[in-house]
Design a protein around this motif. Sequence first.
Motif, PDB file in Angstrom:
ATOM      1  N   THR A 139       0.834  -1.203   0.000  1.00  0.00           N
ATOM      2  CA  THR A 139       0.000   0.000   0.000  1.00  0.00           C
ATOM      3  C   THR A 139       0.869   1.253   0.000  1.00  0.00           C
ATOM      4  OG1 THR A 139      -0.180  -0.029   2.417  1.00  0.00           O
ATOM      5  CG2 THR A 139      -1.945  -1.090   1.165  1.00  0.00           C
ATOM      6  N   ARG A 140       2.027   1.196   0.632  1.00  0.00           N
ATOM      7  CA  ARG A 140       2.956   2.336   0.605  1.00  0.00           C
ATOM      8  C   ARG A 140       3.481   2.554  -0.812  1.00  0.00           C
ATOM      9  NH1 ARG A 140       6.626   5.109   4.271  1.00  0.00           N
ATOM     10  NH2 ARG A 140       8.473   5.683   3.109  1.00  0.00           N
ATOM     11  N   LYS A 141       3.727   1.450  -1.520  1.00  0.00           N
ATOM     12  CA  LYS A 141       4.227   1.558  -2.893  1.00  0.00           C
ATOM     13  C   LYS A 141       3.165   2.173  -3.814  1.00  0.00           C
ATOM     14  CE  LYS A 141       6.405  -2.025  -4.597  1.00  0.00           C
ATOM     15  NZ  LYS A 141       6.655  -3.328  -5.239  1.00  0.00           N
ATOM     16  N   GLN A 142       1.907   1.872  -3.582  1.00  0.00           N
ATOM     17  CA  GLN A 142       0.828   2.348  -4.443  1.00  0.00           C
ATOM     18  C   GLN A 142       0.345   3.750  -4.069  1.00  0.00           C
ATOM     19  OE1 GLN A 142       0.036   0.644  -7.080  1.00  0.00           O
ATOM     20  NE2 GLN A 142       1.345  -1.056  -6.486  1.00  0.00           N
ATOM     21  N   ASP A 143       0.620   4.202  -2.858  1.00  0.00           N
ATOM     22  CA  ASP A 143       0.119   5.490  -2.379  1.00  0.00           C
ATOM     23  C   ASP A 143       0.952   6.635  -2.937  1.00  0.00           C
ATOM     24  OD1 ASP A 143      -1.236   7.421  -1.066  1.00  0.00           O
ATOM     25  OD2 ASP A 143      -0.759   6.729   0.958  1.00  0.00           O
ATOM     26  N   PRO A 144       0.336   7.609  -3.607  1.00  0.00           N
ATOM     27  CA  PRO A 144       1.111   8.683  -4.224  1.00  0.00           C
ATOM     28  C   PRO A 144       1.779   9.624  -3.220  1.00  0.00           C
ATOM     29  CG  PRO A 144      -1.226   8.926  -4.708  1.00  0.00           C
ATOM     30  CD  PRO A 144      -1.058   7.661  -3.943  1.00  0.00           C
ATOM     31  N   LYS A 145       1.325   9.667  -2.000  1.00  0.00           N
ATOM     32  CA  LYS A 145       1.943  10.591  -1.052  1.00  0.00           C
ATOM     33  C   LYS A 145       3.349  10.141  -0.632  1.00  0.00           C
ATOM     34  CE  LYS A 145       0.128   8.875   3.325  1.00  0.00           C
ATOM     35  NZ  LYS A 145      -0.709   9.166   4.465  1.00  0.00           N
ATOM     36  N   TYR A 146       3.709   8.895  -0.925  1.00  0.00           N
ATOM     37  CA  TYR A 146       5.044   8.391  -0.592  1.00  0.00           C
ATOM     38  C   TYR A 146       5.999   8.411  -1.780  1.00  0.00           C
ATOM     39  CZ  TYR A 146       3.033   6.763   3.760  1.00  0.00           C
ATOM     40  OH  TYR A 146       2.424   6.703   4.983  1.00  0.00           O
ATOM     41  N   LEU A 147       5.576   8.963  -2.923  1.00  0.00           N
ATOM     42  CA  LEU A 147       6.437   8.981  -4.111  1.00  0.00           C
ATOM     43  C   LEU A 147       7.731   9.742  -3.873  1.00  0.00           C
ATOM     44  CD1 LEU A 147       3.929   9.399  -7.057  1.00  0.00           C
ATOM     45  CD2 LEU A 147       5.314   7.408  -6.483  1.00  0.00           C
ATOM     46  N   LEU A 148       7.648  10.898  -3.231  1.00  0.00           N
ATOM     47  CA  LEU A 148       8.825  11.711  -2.983  1.00  0.00           C
ATOM     48  C   LEU A 148       9.321  11.608  -1.541  1.00  0.00           C
ATOM     49  CD1 LEU A 148       7.812  14.880  -4.989  1.00  0.00           C
ATOM     50  CD2 LEU A 148       9.347  13.035  -5.687  1.00  0.00           C
ATOM     51  N   ALA A 149       8.743  10.706  -0.777  1.00  0.00           N
ATOM     52  CA  ALA A 149       9.157  10.549   0.618  1.00  0.00           C
ATOM     53  C   ALA A 149      10.489   9.811   0.695  1.00  0.00           C
ATOM     54  CB  ALA A 149       8.102   9.775   1.395  1.00  0.00           C
ATOM     55  N   LYS A 150      11.151   9.968   1.826  1.00  0.00           N
ATOM     56  CA  LYS A 150      12.411   9.286   2.059  1.00  0.00           C
ATOM     57  C   LYS A 150      12.163   7.774   2.085  1.00  0.00           C
ATOM     58  CE  LYS A 150      15.992   8.857   5.541  1.00  0.00           C
ATOM     59  NZ  LYS A 150      16.367   9.209   6.907  1.00  0.00           N
ATOM     60  N   PRO A 151      12.949   6.991   1.351  1.00  0.00           N
ATOM     61  CA  PRO A 151      12.718   5.541   1.348  1.00  0.00           C
ATOM     62  C   PRO A 151      13.044   4.933   2.709  1.00  0.00           C
ATOM     63  CG  PRO A 151      14.662   6.085   0.067  1.00  0.00           C
ATOM     64  CD  PRO A 151      14.036   7.372   0.466  1.00  0.00           C
ATOM     65  N   LEU A 152      12.402   3.822   3.003  1.00  0.00           N
ATOM     66  CA  LEU A 152      12.641   3.136   4.269  1.00  0.00           C
ATOM     67  C   LEU A 152      14.031   2.521   4.281  1.00  0.00           C
ATOM     68  CD1 LEU A 152       9.254   1.309   4.815  1.00  0.00           C
ATOM     69  CD2 LEU A 152      10.033   3.453   5.812  1.00  0.00           C
ATOM     70  N   ASN A 153      14.640   2.494   5.424  1.00  0.00           N
ATOM     71  CA  ASN A 153      15.971   1.913   5.580  1.00  0.00           C
ATOM     72  C   ASN A 153      15.833   0.490   6.119  1.00  0.00           C
ATOM     73  OD1 ASN A 153      18.693   1.550   5.737  1.00  0.00           O
ATOM     74  ND2 ASN A 153      18.968   2.745   7.597  1.00  0.00           N
ATOM     75  N   LEU A 154      15.446  -0.412   5.250  1.00  0.00           N
ATOM     76  CA  LEU A 154      15.304  -1.809   5.636  1.00  0.00           C
ATOM     77  C   LEU A 154      16.659  -2.501   5.549  1.00  0.00           C
ATOM     78  CD1 LEU A 154      12.005  -2.714   3.800  1.00  0.00           C
ATOM     79  CD2 LEU A 154      12.315  -2.099   6.182  1.00  0.00           C
ATOM     80  N   PRO A 155      16.948  -3.411   6.468  1.00  0.00           N
ATOM     81  CA  PRO A 155      18.255  -4.083   6.427  1.00  0.00           C
ATOM     82  C   PRO A 155      18.369  -5.005   5.215  1.00  0.00           C
ATOM     83  CG  PRO A 155      16.863  -5.071   8.099  1.00  0.00           C
ATOM     84  CD  PRO A 155      16.134  -3.865   7.585  1.00  0.00           C
ATOM     85  N   ALA A 156      19.583  -5.060   4.663  1.00  0.00           N
ATOM     86  CA  ALA A 156      19.849  -5.944   3.531  1.00  0.00           C
ATOM     87  C   ALA A 156      20.298  -7.299   4.053  1.00  0.00           C
ATOM     88  CB  ALA A 156      20.927  -5.342   2.648  1.00  0.00           C
ATOM     89  N   ILE A 157      19.782  -8.357   3.458  1.00  0.00           N
ATOM     90  CA  ILE A 157      20.164  -9.722   3.824  1.00  0.00           C
ATOM     91  C   ILE A 157      20.897 -10.321   2.644  1.00  0.00           C
ATOM     92  CG2 ILE A 157      19.318 -11.993   4.515  1.00  0.00           C
ATOM     93  CD1 ILE A 157      16.927 -10.630   5.739  1.00  0.00           C
ATOM     94  N   PRO A 158      22.116 -10.838   2.865  1.00  0.00           N
ATOM     95  CA  PRO A 158      22.843 -11.470   1.762  1.00  0.00           C
ATOM     96  C   PRO A 158      22.051 -12.641   1.183  1.00  0.00           C
ATOM     97  CG  PRO A 158      24.277 -11.178   3.671  1.00  0.00           C
ATOM     98  CD  PRO A 158      22.896 -10.819   4.106  1.00  0.00           C
ATOM     99  N   ALA A 159      22.266 -12.912  -0.094  1.00  0.00           N
ATOM    100  CA  ALA A 159      21.489 -13.936  -0.794  1.00  0.00           C
ATOM    101  C   ALA A 159      21.655 -15.313  -0.168  1.00  0.00           C
ATOM    102  CB  ALA A 159      21.886 -13.972  -2.262  1.00  0.00           C
ATOM    103  N   GLU A 160      22.879 -15.656   0.240  1.00  0.00           N
ATOM    104  CA  GLU A 160      23.081 -16.999   0.822  1.00  0.00           C
ATOM    105  C   GLU A 160      22.386 -17.138   2.174  1.00  0.00           C
ATOM    106  OE1 GLU A 160      26.585 -14.342   1.554  1.00  0.00           O
ATOM    107  OE2 GLU A 160      25.715 -15.132  -0.262  1.00  0.00           O
TER     108      GLU A 160
END
Length: 116
Positions: A77-98
């Motif tokens: 819903t955040r991806k589809q909501d236009p009010k988040y288009l120019l908002a700061k992206p979330l800082n989600l942790p990256a998980i290595p592929a393995e």
Amino acid sequence: MNLLASALASVVLMFAIWQQYDPRVMIVFVVCLAISEVFVKIRWRLSVVCRQCGFDPVLYLKQPEAAAQKVKEQLETRKQDPKYLLAKPLNLPAIPAEKAKALQDKGKGRLVSRSI
């Protein structure tokens, strides 16, 4: 604070109902205290959920799959909501592929994509 508010509410109810001191005020006090504790628990429960990604730690402890589904829905819903288009992206942790593959193989919860 809840204790004092419950005591004051029970005294006010005592004088409103019986117009004098009555020992039954203790029962009214316990009921007022129980009601205030219910509201404190509800307020705490609502404050634990992340407003950005929708992560709920209490739900995660009981049902990790349901918590992951809730986060995915919130991010969608955040991806589809236009009010988040120019908002700061979330800082989600990256998980290595393995590590992600190892977690998926063990069945340790669901992984959420970083593409928001």
